[in-house]
Scaffold this active site. Structure first.
Site, short mmCIF file in Angstrom:
data_model
loop_
_atom_site.label_atom_id
_atom_site.label_comp_id
_atom_site.label_asym_id
_atom_site.label_seq_id
_atom_site.Cartn_x
_atom_site.Cartn_y
_atom_site.Cartn_z
N HIS A 68 57.89 67.22 39.18
CA HIS A 68 57.38 66.17 40.60
C HIS A 68 56.16 65.82 40.27
O HIS A 68 55.47 66.04 41.33
CB HIS A 68 58.10 66.19 41.21
CG HIS A 68 58.39 64.63 42.57
ND1 HIS A 68 59.28 64.65 43.44
CD2 HIS A 68 57.55 63.97 42.28
CE1 HIS A 68 59.30 63.39 43.57
NE2 HIS A 68 57.84 62.31 43.27
N LEU A 71 50.98 61.47 37.45
CA LEU A 71 49.95 61.58 36.59
C LEU A 71 48.46 60.10 37.06
O LEU A 71 47.68 60.50 36.49
CB LEU A 71 50.39 61.92 34.91
CG LEU A 71 50.61 63.37 35.15
CD1 LEU A 71 50.87 63.67 33.31
CD2 LEU A 71 49.70 64.11 35.06
N ARG A 72 49.54 59.20 36.43
CA ARG A 72 48.97 57.72 37.77
C ARG A 72 48.58 56.99 36.56
O ARG A 72 48.13 55.86 36.54
CB ARG A 72 48.16 58.07 38.82
CG ARG A 72 48.36 58.65 40.05
CD ARG A 72 48.80 57.72 40.98
NE ARG A 72 49.19 58.50 42.39
CZ ARG A 72 50.35 58.63 42.21
NH1 ARG A 72 51.30 58.05 42.29
NH2 ARG A 72 50.15 58.80 43.95
N HIS A 239 62.13 66.36 46.29
CA HIS A 239 61.57 66.40 47.53
C HIS A 239 62.04 66.54 49.11
O HIS A 239 62.21 65.46 49.68
CB HIS A 239 60.26 65.62 47.46
CG HIS A 239 60.05 64.01 48.10
ND1 HIS A 239 61.17 63.37 48.16
CD2 HIS A 239 59.75 63.17 47.00
CE1 HIS A 239 61.33 62.04 48.27
NE2 HIS A 239 60.05 62.15 47.52
N ASN A 285 55.48 61.73 52.13
CA ASN A 285 57.18 60.60 52.19
C ASN A 285 57.68 61.65 51.44
O ASN A 285 57.06 61.83 50.56
CB ASN A 285 56.57 59.61 50.90
CG ASN A 285 57.46 58.83 52.33
OD1 ASN A 285 58.90 59.03 52.71
ND2 ASN A 285 57.62 56.91 51.96
N ASP A 312 55.08 67.47 43.83
CA ASP A 312 55.32 65.87 44.34
C ASP A 312 54.01 65.35 44.55
O ASP A 312 52.95 65.03 45.41
CB ASP A 312 55.64 65.85 45.57
CG ASP A 312 56.35 64.25 46.25
OD1 ASP A 312 55.45 63.21 44.96
OD2 ASP A 312 56.42 63.72 47.26
N HIS A 316 45.41 59.89 45.59
CA HIS A 316 45.27 59.03 46.05
C HIS A 316 43.01 58.94 46.34
O HIS A 316 43.02 59.82 46.36
CB HIS A 316 45.71 58.78 46.90
CG HIS A 316 47.22 58.07 47.24
ND1 HIS A 316 48.22 57.03 46.75
CD2 HIS A 316 47.90 58.98 48.29
CE1 HIS A 316 49.22 57.16 46.52
NE2 HIS A 316 49.39 57.93 47.23
#
Ligand code: NCD
Length: 448
Positions: A68, A71-72, A239, A285, A312, A316
């Site tokens: 999970h 990598l954006r 998750h 989340n 996860d 950001h």
């Protein structure tokens, strides 16, 4: 013994460590050549020109596999790229990561998935891809799952959002069953969550933040377990964060449902009491929960109800994470701290065996992602999660469980800095990491 695709040519000796073999932990040295473990013994001859890596005081086992990772890339390269994310992964001891599909554009077409796999090809950690279940992750129209499966995609998920419509989930599971791939769910019933950004309980009331109850997760866990039994699809639950979810999975496994589950290191180590400073770095989340959930998750991970730890890893930019708590996006970094946190909570804290540590970090995730040699490998992914033996692919981690260190977020390889462990004293760190025999991390530094 064939060298794996992209194998490192030169010989490497890993000396002085406690090595995880089929017999358990043994004090052994090992020689790696052309990407393969070629010799294993109490003392080995060092081939001419070999790089020697000191593993004294450390554990040597299969490098970790992350089910999970965000990598954006494509779309949010200001937060992370395949290059920075895989460097962070290697430093965290990972030999392979599964890239999540909530990119921009979404990984819901062969073209986008192909691009991610292609860009990950020469990275210091192998990149597998999860495909979206629905077009744009909008929950309505199924993505072209067969086309993605043909590229070697083994996991499908709309992670970031659960599939809200049970009819769509059922159809997607039917397709997964037919294609022999796994349906992976982000369990969150949005109607029940009702916009809550933290766990609904004493802390949400005290802080005046909208909460979501544990039932928002558990309702979807229960629905999907029933649908998995109905369709015969393999289900993987992402998750998990509540005691009730652990219990539902325990009961379903006892009934023979084909389900696996993961937990993130932050849910094993942090509670919603961390929210008291309104620091958005603790916004994630599913949300952090009270201690009784954390305890149930650790029990579930220890007794095999939960199969794997997954980071996860959700980078950001500071511009977004510095917004007021309710407006900041959820998500935390995880790749470079997961092994330390898991070792500390599970082995040091819970008395789990070192074998179990490698199972939840490497063997089980490799199996779930089918990176254990059973899956399709059109992009040359090598075999992961195996205990060390002569003839196995040298995807190895050397983890020092004793070293104490302080996490400085500006020293992370990740582009982002949103770790909830910023400034924390951690125990245990990855010393070396080998990918197909290549030392991609030596003495806790990236060689790439
Ligand atoms: C994830 C992200 O940022 O991509 N964030 C998170 O808090 N886990 C997506 C998500 O699961 O919400």
């Amino acid at each position: 013994m064939n060298a794996p695709f992209g194998a490192f040519e030169h010989p490497v000796v890993v000396a002085g460590g406690q090595v995880l073999t089929e017999r358990g932990l043994e004090r052994l040295d090992l020689v790696v050549h052309q990407g393969i473990v070629v010799e294993l013994g109490a003392s080995v001859d060092h081939p001419a020109g070999a790089t020697v890596l000191d593993a004294s005081g450390a554990l040597v086992g299969p490098s970790f596999v992350d089910l999970h990772t965000h990598l954006r890339e494509p779309g949010r390269e200001q937060a992370e790229t395949i290059e920075t994310g895989t460097r962070a992964a290697a430093l965290g001891g990972y030999g392979a990561v599964v890239a999540m599909p909530n990119t921009e554009p979404t990984m819901d077409t062969a073209a986008v998935v192909h691009m991610v796999l292609e860009r990950g090809r020469n990275a210091p950690c192998e990149v597998a891809a999860a495909g979206a279940i629905t077009v744009g992750r909008l929950g309505a129209q199924l993505a072209p799952m067969a086309e993605l499966a043909a590229l070697g995609v083994e996991l499908f998920t709309d992670d970031g959002t659960g599939v809200q419509d049970g009819g769509v989930a059922r159809r997607a599971m039917d397709y997964c069953r037919g294609l022999g791939v796994t349906y992976a769910e982000h369990c969150e019933d949005l109607a029940i969550a009702h916009g809550g950004c933290v766990h609904e309980g004493a802390w949400s009331a005290l802080l005046g933040l909208p909460g979501q109850p544990a039932a928002a997760e558990e309702a979807m866990v229960a629905r999907d377990l029933l649908l998995a039994a109905t369709t015969g699809a393999r289900l993987h639950l992402l998750h998990l964060s509540t005691a009730g979810s652990v219990e539902l999975v325990r009961q379903a496994k006892a009934r023979g449902v084909a389900v696996t589950a993961e937990v993130a290191p932050h849910h094993l180590s942090l509670t919603d009491a961390s929210l008291k400073g309104y620091d958005p770095c603790f916004k994630v989340n599913p949300p952090l929960r009270p201690a009784e959930h954390l305890e149930a998750l650790l029990d579930g991970l220890n007794d095999g109800t939960i199969d794997a730890v997954a980071t996860d890893h959700a980078p950001h930019t500071p511009e977004l994470k510095d917004l007021p708590f309710d407006q900041a996006p959820p998500g935390m970094l995880g790749l470079e701290t997961a092994a330390s946190i898991t070792y500390e909570q599970l082995v040091a804290g819970r008395g789990a065996t070192i074998e179990r540590f490698f199972e939840v970090m490497a063997t089980q995730p490799a199996k779930i992602a089918r990176l254990d040699g059973t899956g399709a490998r059109p992009f040359g992914h090598s075999v992961h999660g195996q205990r060390v033996a002569v003839g196995t692919t040298a995807n190895l981690v050397v983890f020092d469980p004793e070293v104490r260190w302080t996490l400085e977020v500006d020293q992370l390889a990740s582009k982002a800095t949103n770790s909830p462990f910023s400034g924390a004293r951690l125990v245990g760190k990855v010393r070396h990491c080998l990918l197909r025999g290549e030392p991609v991390v030596t003495d806790a530094r990236s060689t790439r």
